[in-house]
Design a protein around this motif. Structure first.
Motif, PDB file in Angstrom:
ATOM      1  N   TYR A 160       0.812  -1.232  -0.018  1.00 39.57           N
ATOM      2  CA  TYR A 160      -0.111  -0.028   0.138  1.00 39.57           C
ATOM      3  C   TYR A 160       1.046   1.288  -0.030  1.00 39.57           C
ATOM      4  CZ  TYR A 160      -3.529  -3.176   1.825  1.00 39.57           C
ATOM      5  OH  TYR A 160      -4.443  -4.240   2.165  1.00 39.57           O
ATOM      6  N   HIS A 161       0.666   2.232  -0.912  1.00 40.37           N
ATOM      7  CA  HIS A 161       1.218   3.522  -1.036  1.00 40.37           C
ATOM      8  C   HIS A 161       0.197   4.513  -0.248  1.00 40.37           C
ATOM      9  CE1 HIS A 161       3.677   1.544  -4.108  1.00 40.37           C
ATOM     10  NE2 HIS A 161       4.453   2.490  -3.613  1.00 40.37           N
ATOM     11  N   ALA A 162       1.032   5.852  -0.080  1.00 40.70           N
ATOM     12  CA  ALA A 162       0.003   6.717   0.674  1.00 40.70           C
ATOM     13  C   ALA A 162      -1.212   6.793  -0.266  1.00 40.70           C
ATOM     14  CB  ALA A 162       0.729   8.056   0.622  1.00 40.70           C
ATOM     15  N   GLY A 163      -2.663   6.993   0.427  1.00 39.08           N
ATOM     16  CA  GLY A 163      -3.836   6.908  -0.122  1.00 39.08           C
ATOM     17  C   GLY A 163      -4.469   5.724  -0.471  1.00 39.08           C
ATOM     18  N   GLY A 195      -0.699   5.591   9.356  1.00 39.63           N
ATOM     19  CA  GLY A 195      -2.193   5.027   8.891  1.00 39.63           C
ATOM     20  C   GLY A 195      -2.117   3.592   8.613  1.00 39.63           C
ATOM     21  N   GLY A 196      -3.114   3.235   7.598  1.00 37.47           N
ATOM     22  CA  GLY A 196      -2.993   1.578   7.257  1.00 37.47           C
ATOM     23  C   GLY A 196      -3.414   0.841   8.400  1.00 37.47           C
ATOM     24  N   VAL A 215      -3.264  -2.041  15.125  1.00 39.47           N
ATOM     25  CA  VAL A 215      -2.040  -1.641  14.341  1.00 39.47           C
ATOM     26  C   VAL A 215      -0.958  -2.856  14.313  1.00 39.47           C
ATOM     27  CG1 VAL A 215       0.093  -0.129  14.720  1.00 39.47           C
ATOM     28  CG2 VAL A 215      -2.081   0.812  15.372  1.00 39.47           C
ATOM     29  N   LEU A 216      -0.348  -2.835  13.113  1.00 39.87           N
ATOM     30  CA  LEU A 216       0.288  -4.100  12.724  1.00 39.87           C
ATOM     31  C   LEU A 216       1.735  -3.713  13.065  1.00 39.87           C
ATOM     32  CD1 LEU A 216      -0.824  -5.733   9.748  1.00 39.87           C
ATOM     33  CD2 LEU A 216      -1.292  -6.448  12.023  1.00 39.87           C
ATOM     34  N   ARG A 250      -1.681   7.194   5.081  1.00 40.35           N
ATOM     35  CA  ARG A 250      -1.770   8.504   4.999  1.00 40.35           C
ATOM     36  C   ARG A 250      -0.148   8.810   4.540  1.00 40.35           C
ATOM     37  NH1 ARG A 250      -4.630   7.525   9.640  1.00 40.35           N
ATOM     38  NH2 ARG A 250      -2.641   8.086  11.182  1.00 40.35           N
ATOM     39  N   SER A 251       0.686   8.033   4.879  1.00 40.75           N
ATOM     40  CA  SER A 251       2.071   8.418   4.114  1.00 40.75           C
ATOM     41  C   SER A 251       2.949   7.101   4.299  1.00 40.75           C
ATOM     42  CB  SER A 251       2.735   9.592   5.090  1.00 40.75           C
ATOM     43  OG  SER A 251       3.265   8.934   6.291  1.00 40.75           O
TER      44      SER A 251
END
Length: 265
Positions: A160-163, A195-196, A215-216, A250-251
């Motif tokens: 996963y990238h930001a967004g 995030g994520g 949170v992983l 988020r980043s």
């Protein structure tokens, strides 16, 4: 995680390149991985999974091992399929299914988790009045899956990238399903990405849904419900459907290793 029938290597929406094979821990290290799984506080973990549908372990992978798994991403020969989530409206991001032969460390981890989770899986089936087709050994369970036509490996590497984000879903690939699965964080939350968070949403009978956010941590595993879990009710036990997903990154970049304990059609 859903698998589109059209998903093939190269479907990803970001440019990728081929590289030489990434290092893979050898069999001695893989055996050590099983020891680390065995050493977790399983009585506490199983009680938490039973009560809430998920539980986080302590460290399973070292930072170096996490980096080795992440480095596999660029070696397309390791994978049988790449899925661009946006293309199928699954969210935003990309995941790749490992091909046969699945790396030994991944198979060692799947077998080790299967052994520890099998008693709870059987207990859930008994409470819900479901069949419990799972034998003692993970290899025998995969043989049953393959005989039923579920021959495709299901371990996945996700990026996963930001967004990016992942819609709520369940990882069902055929009639044969193991009711628990695992995701392992490969990056440092709050440093490599923000995030994520992992999302688990339980649909409660005749009530509003219940959400759990986790949170992983790098190298830690989260064990969670694949499809349903039993919950107490006035009539004994009710079936609570559960779905999982990932909140918006988020980043930075977030990688995870997903370990489904049944194979796919």
């Amino acid at each position: 995680m859903s698998e589109p029938s059209t998903g093939t290597v190269g479907d990803g929406h970001r440019a990728e390149h081929r590289a030489g094979p990434a290092p893979v821990p050898g069999r001695a290290e893989a055996a050590a991985l099983a020891d680390r799984v065995d050493a977790q506080p399983w009585r506490t973990l199983l009680a938490e999974i039973d009560a809430h549908g998920c539980a986080a372990t302590g460290p399973i992978l070292t930072p170096q091992e996490c980096a080795e798994f992440t480095a596999m991403w660029d070696d397309l020969t390791r994978f049988r399929s790449t899925v661009d989530m946006a293309r199928y409206r699954f969210g935003e991001g990309t995941y790749r299914y490992f091909a046969h032969p699945v790396p030994d460390p991944i198979m060692e981890l799947r077998a080790a988790f299967y052994r520890k989770l099998l008693p709870l899986a059987r207990s859930w089936a008994d409470r819900l009045g479901d069949a419990a087709p799972w034998p003692e050994e993970f290899g025998d369970w995969l043989d049953i899956c393959h005989a039923a036509g579920q021959t495709k490996p299901t371990p996945i590497l996700l990026r996963y990238h930001a967004g990016d984000w992942n819609a709520l879903h369940r990882d069902l690939y055929g009639e044969l399903v193991f009711p628990l699965q695992i995701v392992i964080g490969l990056d440092r939350s709050g440093i490599d990405h923000t995030g994520g968070e992992f999302l688990l949403v339980e649909q409660r009978p005749r009530a509003q849904s219940k959400a759990t956010v986790s949170v992983l941590e790098q190298g830690h595993a989260l064990v969670f419900t694949t499809r349903d879990r039993p919950t107490p009710s006035s009539r004994g036990w009710s079936r609570a459907p559960i779905r999982h997903g990932v909140s918006r990154v988020r980043s930075g970049v977030r990688h995870t290793l997903g370990l489904v304990l049944h194979d796919a059609e």
